[in-house]
Design a protein around this motif. Structure first.
Motif, PDB file in Angstrom:
ATOM      1  N   PRO A  77       6.595  -8.032  -1.650  1.00 11.59           N
ATOM      2  CA  PRO A  77       6.864  -7.364  -0.581  1.00 11.59           C
ATOM      3  C   PRO A  77       8.336  -6.734  -0.533  1.00 11.59           C
ATOM      4  N   ILE A  78       9.203  -7.397  -0.815  1.00 12.32           N
ATOM      5  CA  ILE A  78      10.821  -6.740  -1.038  1.00 12.32           C
ATOM      6  C   ILE A  78      10.747  -5.885  -2.058  1.00 12.32           C
ATOM      7  N   GLU A  79       9.953  -6.217  -3.285  1.00 14.68           N
ATOM      8  CA  GLU A  79       9.975  -4.886  -4.471  1.00 14.68           C
ATOM      9  C   GLU A  79       9.384  -3.595  -3.845  1.00 14.68           C
ATOM     10  N   SER A  80       8.195  -3.864  -2.923  1.00 15.66           N
ATOM     11  CA  SER A  80       7.469  -2.572  -2.618  1.00 15.66           C
ATOM     12  C   SER A  80       8.211  -2.102  -1.477  1.00 15.66           C
ATOM     13  N   ALA A  81       9.074  -2.699  -0.695  1.00 16.65           N
ATOM     14  CA  ALA A  81      10.080  -2.072   0.191  1.00 16.65           C
ATOM     15  C   ALA A  81      10.882  -0.917  -0.402  1.00 16.65           C
TER      16      ALA A  81
ATOM     17  N   HIS B 123       0.855  -1.272   0.018  1.00 17.48           N
ATOM     18  CA  HIS B 123      -0.170  -0.105   0.062  1.00 17.48           C
ATOM     19  C   HIS B 123       1.026   1.111   0.018  1.00 17.48           C
ATOM     20  N   ALA B 124       1.792   1.108   0.786  1.00 18.65           N
ATOM     21  CA  ALA B 124       2.860   2.601   0.895  1.00 18.65           C
ATOM     22  C   ALA B 124       3.745   2.687  -0.405  1.00 18.65           C
ATOM     23  N   ALA B 125       3.837   1.454  -1.228  1.00 17.36           N
ATOM     24  CA  ALA B 125       4.422   1.571  -2.400  1.00 17.36           C
ATOM     25  C   ALA B 125       3.567   2.049  -3.653  1.00 17.36           C
ATOM     26  N   ARG B 126       2.324   2.026  -3.489  1.00 18.06           N
ATOM     27  CA  ARG B 126       1.407   2.298  -4.634  1.00 18.06           C
ATOM     28  C   ARG B 126       1.601   3.569  -5.361  1.00 18.06           C
ATOM     29  N   PRO B 127       1.848   4.849  -4.607  1.00 15.18           N
ATOM     30  CA  PRO B 127       2.112   6.174  -5.430  1.00 15.18           C
ATOM     31  C   PRO B 127       3.556   6.001  -6.338  1.00 15.18           C
TER      32      PRO B 127
ATOM     33  N   ARG C 289       9.037 -12.366   0.290  1.00 10.16           N
ATOM     34  CA  ARG C 289       8.902 -12.943  -0.906  1.00 10.16           C
ATOM     35  C   ARG C 289       7.403 -13.779  -1.005  1.00 10.16           C
ATOM     36  N   TRP C 290       6.969 -13.920  -2.150  1.00 12.10           N
ATOM     37  CA  TRP C 290       5.820 -14.801  -2.391  1.00 12.10           C
ATOM     38  C   TRP C 290       6.163 -16.033  -2.397  1.00 12.10           C
ATOM     39  N   TYR C 291       5.047 -17.026  -2.315  1.00 15.86           N
ATOM     40  CA  TYR C 291       5.334 -18.536  -2.511  1.00 15.86           C
ATOM     41  C   TYR C 291       6.299 -19.273  -1.610  1.00 15.86           C
ATOM     42  N   TYR C 292       6.410 -18.432  -0.253  1.00 14.27           N
ATOM     43  CA  TYR C 292       7.752 -19.238   0.354  1.00 14.27           C
ATOM     44  C   TYR C 292       7.040 -20.320   1.264  1.00 14.27           C
TER      45      TYR C 292
END
Length: 291
Positions: free
Chosen positions: A222-226, A141-145, A177-180
Motif C-alpha cells: 500500500p505505501i508503494e502504491s500510494a 488499483h489506483a496505482a496500476r496505470p 505495509r504487508w505482514y504487519y
C-alpha cells in the motif's frame, strides 16, 4: 428481469433488477465471478442526459470477512447514496462471490470489475472507497496505470483494465505495509490466514474462503502504491482508536502520497466500516463532491 452484457472475451456481467436496484454477477480479468449491486443515488445523479445513471458513482470495497450483504456495508451504501450512485460488491471468497480470498492481492481485479460496471452503467465519474483490506486494494488499483508505465503490472492479462483509473480514492483504516503483526488483532488474523485450522475457522465461522498459497510474487505494498497515485485525489482516514493498525500506518501512506493526499485522523474512531458512523461517512461523501 435479467440481462447479459457481452465483451470480445465473453460475458462481463449477468444482471437483474430488484426492488433495491441492480444486482449483477461480474466476471473479473482472471475469470472469477463477483456478486455486485448498484444503488442509484437518492440525489438524482441521472440528471444530465448522457445515460441512465450519468453522474458520479462511489464503488465501496469492504474489509476482510465483509460482503455486500453485511449490515455495515449496507449502511455505508445508504449514506453514500445521498451523494452519488453506489456500487457494492463482495470480494472473491466472500459472500456470494466465487473463488478464494488472497487477502488483498488479486482482489484488485475484483475492484476493477466493479469500477468497469459503474462505467458501463453510464457514470462519467467513478470514485473508490475502501475499508481496511479494501483500503489497501483501492490504493493498489489506483496505482496500476503508473505500474504499467514503469513496466510493472500485476494484471494477469498484461495490464488490460476493465474499469480504468478511478477519479478519486478514499482509504479508510488501511494498512501501510504487508505482514504487519504489531497488534494482537493482526496476530490473530495472520493465524487465520496462514494456518489450515485458521482457514477452516474462517470458512465455517466467518463465511470467508481463503486461498492456501502464499503470495508469489508479493504484490506492491500500500505505501508503494500510494506514492504512484498522484495526481488522483486521495483521502486517507484513520481512527486514533484503531486496534489493528496504529497511526504510523496512515501517516506513512500520506507521506508517500505527498501533495495528492489529505489525511484525517479521527478522534474516537476504531476500525473500518463496522466502526464508521453515519456522520463520518457523510463527511467522506461530501469530500468526494469537492475533488
Amino acid at each position: 428481469m435479467e440481462s447479459v452484457s457481452e465483451s470480445p472475451n465473453g460475458p462481463l456481467c449477468v444482471s437483474s433488477i430488484t426492488s433495491g436496484g441492480h444486482r449483477a454477477v461480474l466476471l473479473t480479468e482472471d475469470g472469477v465471478r463477483i456478486e455486485a449491486e448498484h444503488r442509484p443515488s437518492d440525489g438524482g445523479t441521472s440528471a444530465g442526459g448522457g445515460g441512465p445513471y450519468e453522474g458520479c458513482a462511489i464503488v465501496v470495497a469492504h474489509g476482510f470477512t465483509g460482503a455486500l450483504e453485511r449490515p455495515a456495508i449496507r449502511r455505508a451504501a445508504e449514506v453514500f447514496a445521498e451523494f452519488a450512485g453506489v456500487i457494492t460488491f463482495s470480494f472473491r471468497g466472500h459472500g456470494g462471490s466465487g473463488g478464494r480470498s488472497t487477502v488483498g492481492d488479486l482482489e484488485v481485479l475484483d475492484l476493477d470489475a466493479a469500477v468497469g460496471w459503474a462505467r458501463r452503467l453510464g457514470y462519467r465519474r467513478v470514485v473508490t472507497v475502501g475499508f481496511s483490506m479494501g483500503g489497501s486494494v483501492v490504493l493498489r488499483h489506483a496505482a496500476r496505470p503508473a505500474q504499467a508505465l514503469e513496466g510493472r503490472t500485476e494484471a494477469p492479462s498484461g495490464g488490460r483494465r476493465l474499469g480504468g483509473a478511478p477519479d478519486a480514492v478514499v482509504a479508510v483504516s488501511a494498512p501501510a505495509r504487508w505482514y504487519y503483526r504489531g497488534t494482537a488483532p493482526m496476530r490473530r488474523l495472520h493465524w487465520v490466514v496462514t494456518r489450515p485450522t485458521g482457514r477452516l475457522v474462517s470458512r465455517l465461522g466467518l463465511g470467508t474462503r481463503i486461498h492456501p498459497h502464499e503470495w508469489d510474487p508479493v504484490p506492491l505494498s500500500p505505501i508503494e502504491s500510494a506514492a504512484l497515485i498522484a495526481p488522483t485525489p486521495l483521502l486517507i482516514v484513520h481512527g486514533d482508536r484503531d486496534a489493528y493498525f496504529p497511526l504510523d500506518h496512515p501517516r506513512s501512506l500520506a507521506g508517500a502520497a505527498g501533495e495528492a493526499a489529505e489525511l484525517w485522523i479521527e478522534p474516537g474512531f476504531g476500525h473500518a466500516e463496522n466502526a464508521a458512523d453515519d456522520a463520518l461517512l457523510r463527511r467522506v461523501g461530501a469530500w468526494l463532491g469537492t475533488v
